[in-house]
Design a protein around this motif. Structure first.
Motif, PDB file in Angstrom:
ATOM      1  N   PRO A  34       0.800  -1.232   0.000  1.00 31.14           N
ATOM      2  CA  PRO A  34       0.000   0.000   0.000  1.00 31.14           C
ATOM      3  C   PRO A  34       0.824   1.268   0.000  1.00 31.14           C
ATOM      4  N   GLY A  35       2.161   1.134   0.127  1.00 32.12           N
ATOM      5  CA  GLY A  35       2.985   2.330   0.226  1.00 32.12           C
ATOM      6  C   GLY A  35       2.899   2.939   1.606  1.00 32.12           C
ATOM      7  N   GLY A  36       3.342   4.177   1.720  1.00 28.08           N
ATOM      8  CA  GLY A  36       3.338   4.782   3.036  1.00 28.08           C
ATOM      9  C   GLY A  36       3.623   6.258   3.012  1.00 28.08           C
ATOM     10  N   ILE A  37       3.821   6.780   4.197  1.00 26.00           N
ATOM     11  CA  ILE A  37       4.012   8.211   4.437  1.00 26.00           C
ATOM     12  C   ILE A  37       5.485   8.466   4.713  1.00 26.00           C
ATOM     13  N   ALA A  38       6.023   9.555   4.172  1.00 29.69           N
ATOM     14  CA  ALA A  38       7.448   9.861   4.317  1.00 29.69           C
ATOM     15  C   ALA A  38       7.633  11.271   4.842  1.00 29.69           C
ATOM     16  N   LEU A  39       8.664  11.441   5.647  1.00 26.92           N
ATOM     17  CA  LEU A  39       9.019  12.756   6.175  1.00 26.92           C
ATOM     18  C   LEU A  39      10.502  13.020   5.893  1.00 26.92           C
ATOM     19  N   PRO A  40      10.863  13.297   4.609  1.00 28.71           N
ATOM     20  CA  PRO A  40      12.259  13.646   4.312  1.00 28.71           C
ATOM     21  C   PRO A  40      12.600  14.988   4.930  1.00 28.71           C
ATOM     22  N   THR A  41      13.749  15.048   5.589  1.00 27.64           N
ATOM     23  CA  THR A  41      14.114  16.236   6.365  1.00 27.64           C
ATOM     24  C   THR A  41      15.607  16.484   6.237  1.00 27.64           C
ATOM     25  N   GLN A  42      15.981  17.734   6.288  1.00 25.97           N
ATOM     26  CA  GLN A  42      17.395  18.096   6.279  1.00 25.97           C
ATOM     27  C   GLN A  42      17.656  19.162   7.313  1.00 25.97           C
ATOM     28  N   VAL A  43      18.879  19.167   7.829  1.00 28.98           N
ATOM     29  CA  VAL A  43      19.292  20.156   8.805  1.00 28.98           C
ATOM     30  C   VAL A  43      20.740  20.518   8.510  1.00 28.98           C
ATOM     31  N   ALA A  44      21.104  21.749   8.763  1.00 30.41           N
ATOM     32  CA  ALA A  44      22.493  22.157   8.581  1.00 30.41           C
ATOM     33  C   ALA A  44      23.385  21.314   9.488  1.00 30.41           C
ATOM     34  N   ALA A  45      24.318  20.583   8.897  1.00 30.19           N
ATOM     35  CA  ALA A  45      25.175  19.692   9.680  1.00 30.19           C
ATOM     36  C   ALA A  45      26.130  20.460  10.575  1.00 30.19           C
ATOM     37  N   THR A  46      26.275  21.748  10.328  1.00 29.50           N
ATOM     38  CA  THR A  46      27.176  22.575  11.120  1.00 29.50           C
ATOM     39  C   THR A  46      26.546  23.044  12.430  1.00 29.50           C
TER      40      THR A  46
END
Length: 535
Positions: A310-322
């Motif tokens: 059925p697939g699903g829900i995604a929460l791709p996220t990024q943050v400054a690694a510094t």
């Protein structure tokens, strides 16, 4: 004069003029023969390529001809020719409009794809970005050339022409504000009451007699006042002329991750909890001084798929690694959104990469930007209510041929964006913490009408308490003009007493109308959601 050229006082331009006492000098010549003007009519092998040079394949512009200019002078001449002939003229930069604003009734389409240079203008002390430059071009040139960037969108193929005029936002906006908050000046080809086209430079300087035209391009939307040919960008709070300090410096590296939930086992109650957790987290952590200001994510809720998976829900996220403790911030964010949600969240290993590599890798590519689709937007000042979450669950949580192509998209917002006064720019909404998109796509040969009905009902039911539209007030802040939706002006879908102009522009609309009356008194530049002349 080269394609970058013009400016510096007043210069004759084929019967028109470029006028502004604030105009910068011409950029240095790049040498070689000038491009254009190119006129492409039906029967020319290039005509069909220009017809399909847009991402929303729902629409096919069929003008008498396309005009592909290589300079501002050529744009002026093209507009003069079209106006004298009584032809309706529209403009295209990247071709990413959600609606048919380019092709609807257009007899002449001015396509700015070849006006795409990005450079530092020494005299103005600002970075020039031509309207046809894509965001990816701008990111690459600004970063590799000077180590700076603009806080623009995640779709690298979008062009500056429409993106900046509508406000512009992206992964760095919580940390650095809107794209348009860095607009120093704009060059616009306008048509006066006599029908004469000319190019005008309007600046941030309040003493500039053209200042109102600058203001209108800080969120007033494209295709309203004239044809933008270039922008100049710099941080208004920075003094001096060192190019490396005049725009934000992106983080040296980015830490990215994704949280995943399957549709299997996702009950209505759990879905409510997921959306409430996500929204309440943004309510708590969207202050400009939050340690999470450098974090940006997009909750992607596609429709449940038919078949075994059925697939699903995604929460791709990024943050400054510094940022100190970047990995902990990212894990804590995922944990807060996942708290009490079943099925259990799955979080693959994080990935660290240099900033520009992250921009290219995490950008929505051409395949994601193109196709047949209908999008509808809203600003959210607070999380969706349980009733609104239930509507989303009913539309997306049940597998079906149409619903499986639908999407609810919630994108991080707020931070430094909300430190600007609503009247300081044409972007009136400065209180929201999320942007929301309802989207449906379909393939050639599928029933587009059925898909359109589905997404319209989803949007209407989500905002049933306010007449089917995201009227400003409560948990809503209106809608984003760069995601235009003509249904907001249709009484069938907008049953509120709130006009579409308030949904997009709020209290700033009256001033936009005054700008329209001054700079486009003949209403040469118009479309289904364009600013109307007053009266």
């Amino acid at each position: 004069m080269t394609r970058r050229g013009l400016l510096g006082g007043t210069a004759a331009l084929g019967g028109a003029a470029v006028t502004s006492s604030f105009a910068p000098a011409a950029a240095a010549s790049s040498g070689g023969p000038a491009f254009g003007p190119i006129v492409v009519r039906p029967g020319d092998a290039r005509y069909e390529d220009l017809v399909v040079r847009r991402t929303n394949q729902r629409f096919r512009p069929q003008p008498d001809y396309f005009h592909v200019p290589g300079s501002t002078e050529q744009v002026v001449a093209a507009v003069n020719e079209a106006v004298r002939a009584g032809r309706r003229v529209t403009v295209r930069s990247g071709g990413h409009c959600y609606e048919n604003f380019v092709g609807d009734g257009a007899q002449v389409v001015i396509d700015l794809c070849e006006m795409s240079e990005v450079y530092f203008d020494e005299r103005r002390g600002a970075f020039a970005i031509e309207a046809g430059a894509t965001l990816m071009q701008a990111y690459r040139t600004l970063y590799l050339g000077w180590g700076v960037t603009i806080p623009g969108g995640q779709c690298g193929g979008v062009a500056a022409g429409g993106h900046i005029a509508g406000g512009g936002y992206g992964p760095l906006s919580r940390l650095h504000g809107l794209t348009v908050d860095y607009l120093d000046a704009v060059e616009v080809v306008v048509v006066d009451r006599s029908g004469r086209a000319r190019a005008v430079v309007a600046t941030r300087d309040p003493s500039d007699p053209n200042h109102d035209l600058w203001w209108a391009h800080t969120g007033g939307g494209g295709g309203n006042f004239g044809i933008v040919t270039r922008y100049w960008m710099r941080d208004p709070n920075v003094r001096g002329r060192d190019p490396g300090k005049l725009l934000p410096r992106p983080p040296a590296s980015v830490l990215s991750g994704v949280a995943l939930w399957s549709w299997n086992g996702m009950t209505k109650e759990s879905f409510r909890r997921l959306l409430r957790n996500h929204g309440e987290w943004h309510e708590r952590h969207s202050a400009p001084d939050s340690p999470y200001a450098a974090l940006w994510g997009s909750l992607l809720i596609p429709g449940r798929q038919t078949g075994a998976d059925p697939g699903g829900i995604a929460l791709p996220t990024q943050v400054a690694a510094t940022v100190p403790g970047a990995e902990r911030l990212l894990r804590d964010y995922f944990a807060a959104v996942a708290e009490g949600v079943t099925p259990e969240v799955f979080v693959p290993p994080f990935e660290r990469m240099p900033w520009f590599q992250a921009v290219r890798t995490l950008s929505l590519g051409e395949a994601s930007e193109s196709g047949r689709y209908k999008g509808k937007s809203a600003y959210l000042r607070q999380h969706l209510t349980d009733e609104q979450a239930d509507v989303a669950y009913e539309h997306l949580g049940t597998a079906g041929e149409v619903s499986s192509t639908g999407l609810l998209w919630l994108l991080s917002y707020g931070g430094l964006v909300n430190t600007v006064r609503p009247e300081a720019t044409a972007t009136v909404e400065r209180r929201s913490v999320l942007k929301m998109i309802h989207l449906v796509t379909w393939e050639e040969g599928q029933d587009g009408a059925e898909h359109l009905e589905w997404v319209r009902r989803l949007h209407q039911r989500t905002f049933a308490a306010t007449g089917g539209v995201p009227a400003p007030g409560g948990n809503c802040g209106g809608a984003y003009i760069n995601y235009p939706d003509i249904d907001h002006a249709d009484p069938k879908w907008n049953t509120s007493d709130v006009p579409w102009s308030t949904i997009y522009y709020g209290a700033n609309y009256a001033r936009l109308q005054r700008v329209k009356a001054r700079w486009d008194p003949r209403d040469v530049f118009h479309h289904a959601l364009s600013v109307r002349l007053p009266g």
